[in-house]
Write a protein that holds these residues in place. Structure first.
Motif, PDB file in Angstrom:
ATOM      1  N   VAL A 104       0.845  -1.188   0.000  1.00  0.00           N
ATOM      2  CA  VAL A 104       0.000   0.000   0.000  1.00  0.00           C
ATOM      3  C   VAL A 104       0.885   1.245   0.000  1.00  0.00           C
ATOM      4  O   VAL A 104       1.757   1.399   0.864  1.00  0.00           O
ATOM      5  CB  VAL A 104      -0.938   0.014   1.223  1.00  0.00           C
ATOM      6  N   SER A 105       0.647   2.139  -0.966  1.00  0.00           N
ATOM      7  CA  SER A 105       1.413   3.380  -1.040  1.00  0.00           C
ATOM      8  C   SER A 105       0.743   4.473  -0.216  1.00  0.00           C
ATOM      9  O   SER A 105      -0.477   4.563  -0.150  1.00  0.00           O
ATOM     10  CB  SER A 105       1.546   3.835  -2.502  1.00  0.00           C
ATOM     11  N   SER A 106       1.573   5.307   0.410  1.00  0.00           N
ATOM     12  CA  SER A 106       1.069   6.418   1.226  1.00  0.00           C
ATOM     13  C   SER A 106       1.470   7.744   0.586  1.00  0.00           C
ATOM     14  O   SER A 106       2.657   7.995   0.346  1.00  0.00           O
ATOM     15  CB  SER A 106       1.630   6.343   2.645  1.00  0.00           C
ATOM     16  N   PHE A 107       0.475   8.593   0.345  1.00  0.00           N
ATOM     17  CA  PHE A 107       0.746   9.904  -0.251  1.00  0.00           C
ATOM     18  C   PHE A 107       1.275  10.884   0.787  1.00  0.00           C
ATOM     19  O   PHE A 107       2.265  11.586   0.562  1.00  0.00           O
ATOM     20  CB  PHE A 107      -0.520  10.455  -0.898  1.00  0.00           C
ATOM     21  N   VAL A 108       0.638  10.922   1.951  1.00  0.00           N
ATOM     22  CA  VAL A 108       1.011  11.903   2.970  1.00  0.00           C
ATOM     23  C   VAL A 108       2.337  11.533   3.629  1.00  0.00           C
ATOM     24  O   VAL A 108       3.250  12.352   3.750  1.00  0.00           O
ATOM     25  CB  VAL A 108      -0.103  12.039   4.020  1.00  0.00           C
TER      26      VAL A 108
END
Length: 565
Positions: A104-108
């Protein structure tokens, strides 16, 4: 769109197509806040696809397991906390234990959380911490990018305008960036893995939102990538998917253009040096998510599109070229993403769509793909009925689409199959321009059927209580001799066969065989290797050189290589 206008659109669709409209299964399922994306995979290993939604505002993942009688139930321990502002996810067996994991990629937070599926159920964060990348990450994708047989990751750096590779380490304990970064266009927001130049290696394509372009990164031996000329797309590209729309063996592209309300498709050129654009298809406003699957089972990938205007669009691939918009399915809220999987086990891809509803709870909806209703026609006298197939002696066959040719044992020529027939075991079947259904005896009076296409093979079958039908690839390959260049080296270097169905069927290449467990899979031979790729379900692959058997699940592949001399 008014109800009357929508009815007119659907009536027009029905007039030009035999398409069977998708139907909603039950009520929507409540998930976390703002499900920006979702993935479908068999997380608990029961043979049924499950669903995971990536919830952007609540910063967690909701996992729903498919139930035996239909519908979904949220798994214990769900939702699962991840990095702040998750932007996307990808499924893969990262630690090689045969179970579907999530990244899962996190933007923040600017990181990637690797969630490993546990033997007793649920997920655990690998290493106890996410992989820090120091900049907002907008998307992540999985593939074997260095050819070591392990699944790696590629993440798009939103502000850095580049893709960073995360390679699975040799200890199988995590991933390492190792400074491998490759430039993209401005603001890459989505990424699609595919073999765009047909060399058997995993390439990358990114949708660049500010640049209104797609970047093509072709893998070169050793793990690096080379960039092709950027592909101009529509206004504000948000979603991207790779699939072989024209059937030439190389992946093509489709991109959603949010500002212009269109979907653009790009076909790989015959010269294999770029893409040619097809006319854009207008859909509902603000299309974002996109998925490819053969919804009508004609052998050509179709498209499903999630539109923020509140709809799921179905685009059917035409026999000649282009797509036809055949259904617009209104859903509550802003539809963010779609995922295709066979949820009800009828061998037809269904859909799950995630929506931001601006209400107390956001949701995902399941859309089932029913078999098309045949048009009414005159009553005909009953024709001859085929006798049941006999294990080790006969199989029943029926052409589905295109041109299918068969050659019975002892015959010199192939003949075109025009209707269902019973043929002897030992026959050769040419489905390179068609699709065939094969029904074979399974023992104890039972039969099973599976579809095969895009290959030339010889069919044999064992006898006994559990007979196995084997389809061996027989198309000739032109392989150069060691240390010598030949004219043959420029000719055909690979052969392949797609299968789709259940039962005791086995596809056999030069260096491995794949035994079905209810799936859609590809077997592809090259001069020195045999590739097995699974789109749905799972297969057991027997590696002849290593003398071992491995289970390959949906979204994974296995390459068996020739024994070194």
């Amino acid at each position: 769109m008014t109800a009357a206008a929508l009815a007119a659109v659907l009536l027009l669709v029905g007039a030009v197509s035999a398409w069977a409209a998708f139907v909603t299964e039950g009520s929507p399922y409540t998930v976390g806040d703002d499900p920006l994306s979702l993935d479908a995979a068999d997380f608990n290993g029961d043979g049924r696809p499950d669903v995971a939604t990536i919830n952007g505002t609540s910063s967690n993942v909701s996992v729903f397991l498919r139930r035996v009688g239909g519908g979904f139930a949220q798994e214990a321990g769900s939702p699962i906390a991840v990095g702040s502002g998750p932007s996307g996810a990808t499924v893969g067996d990262y630690n090689g234990d045969g179970r579907a994991d999530l990244a899962v990629s996190s933007f923040v937070d600017g990181n990637v959380s690797v969630l490993l599926r546990q033997p007793g159920g649920g997920f655990a964060l690998e290493g106890g911490a996410a992989i820090p990348l120091g900049t907002p990450i907008s998307a992540v994708a999985a593939g074997d990018f260095n050819g070591d047989g392990r699944v790696d990751l590629a993440a798009t750096q939103h502000a850095g305008n580049q893709v960073v590779l995360l390679l699975r380490n040799g200890q199988n304990t995590g991933f390492s960036a190792q400074g491998q970064q490759f430039a993209t266009g401005a603001t890459p927001v989505a990424i699609a893995v595919g073999d765009y130049n047909g060399d058997g290696l995993a390439d990358l394509a990114t949708a660049n939102r500010t640049g209104d372009s797609a970047t093509i990164l072709l893998r070169v031996p050793g793990g690096a990538f080379s960039s092709e000329t950027a592909v101009p797309v529509g206004d504000d590209p948000v979603g991207i998917v790779g699939a072989d729309f024209d059937g030439n063996g190389r992946a093509d592209l489709a991109v959603t253009n949010a500002a212009s309300g269109t979907v653009s498709a790009f076909l790989r050129r015959p010269s294999n040096d770029g893409f040619t654009a097809e006319p854009p298809i207008r859909v509902s406003a603000s299309p974002v998510g996109i998925a490819a699957a053969d919804f009508d089972r004609d052998g050509r990938p179709d498209l499903s599109v999630a539109a923020n205007a509140g709809a799921v669009e179905i685009l059917r691939r035409n026999a000649g070229s282009g797509f036809t918009r055949v259904q617009s399915i209104p859903l509550a809220g802003a539809v963010n993403d779609v995922a295709a999987a066979d949820f009800d086990g009828d061998s037809r891809p269904d859909l799950a769509a995630s929506s931001y509803t601006n209400a107390t709870a956001d949701t995902f909806t399941v859309l089932l793909n029913p078999a098309p209703v045949p048009p009414p026609g005159p009553t005909l006298p009953p024709g001859p009925t085929l006798t049941p197939p006999v294990a080790g002696k006969t199989v029943n066959v029926e052409p589905v689409s295109g041109t299918v040719r068969i050659k019975r044992p002892g015959r010199k020529r192939y003949v075109t199959l025009t209707a269902e027939a019973q043929i002897p075991v030992g026959s050769s079947i040419d489905t390179r321009r068609g699709r065939i259904t094969i029904t074979a005896a399974q023992g104890s009076g039972r039969t099973a059927s599976a579809d095969f296409f895009d290959g030339l093979f010889k069919l044999t079958q064992t006898k006994g209580a559990k007979p196995i039908a084997t389809l061996k690839l027989i198309e000739k390959l032109s392989c150069a001799k060691a240390n010598r260049a030949t004219i043959a080296a420029k000719k055909r270097k690979k052969r392949r066969l797609w299968g789709d169905g259940k039962g005791r069927f086995r596809t056999k290449g030069e260096f491995s065989s794949a035994t079905v467990r209810g799936t859609r899979w590809l077997t592809q031979d090259r001069c020195t290797s045999t590739l097995t790729r699974v789109v749905r379900g799972a297969v057991k692959v027997r590696d002849f050189a290593k003398r071992k058997t491995v289970t390959v699940r949906a979204g994974k592949h296995y390459t068996a290589r020739a024994k070194r001399r």
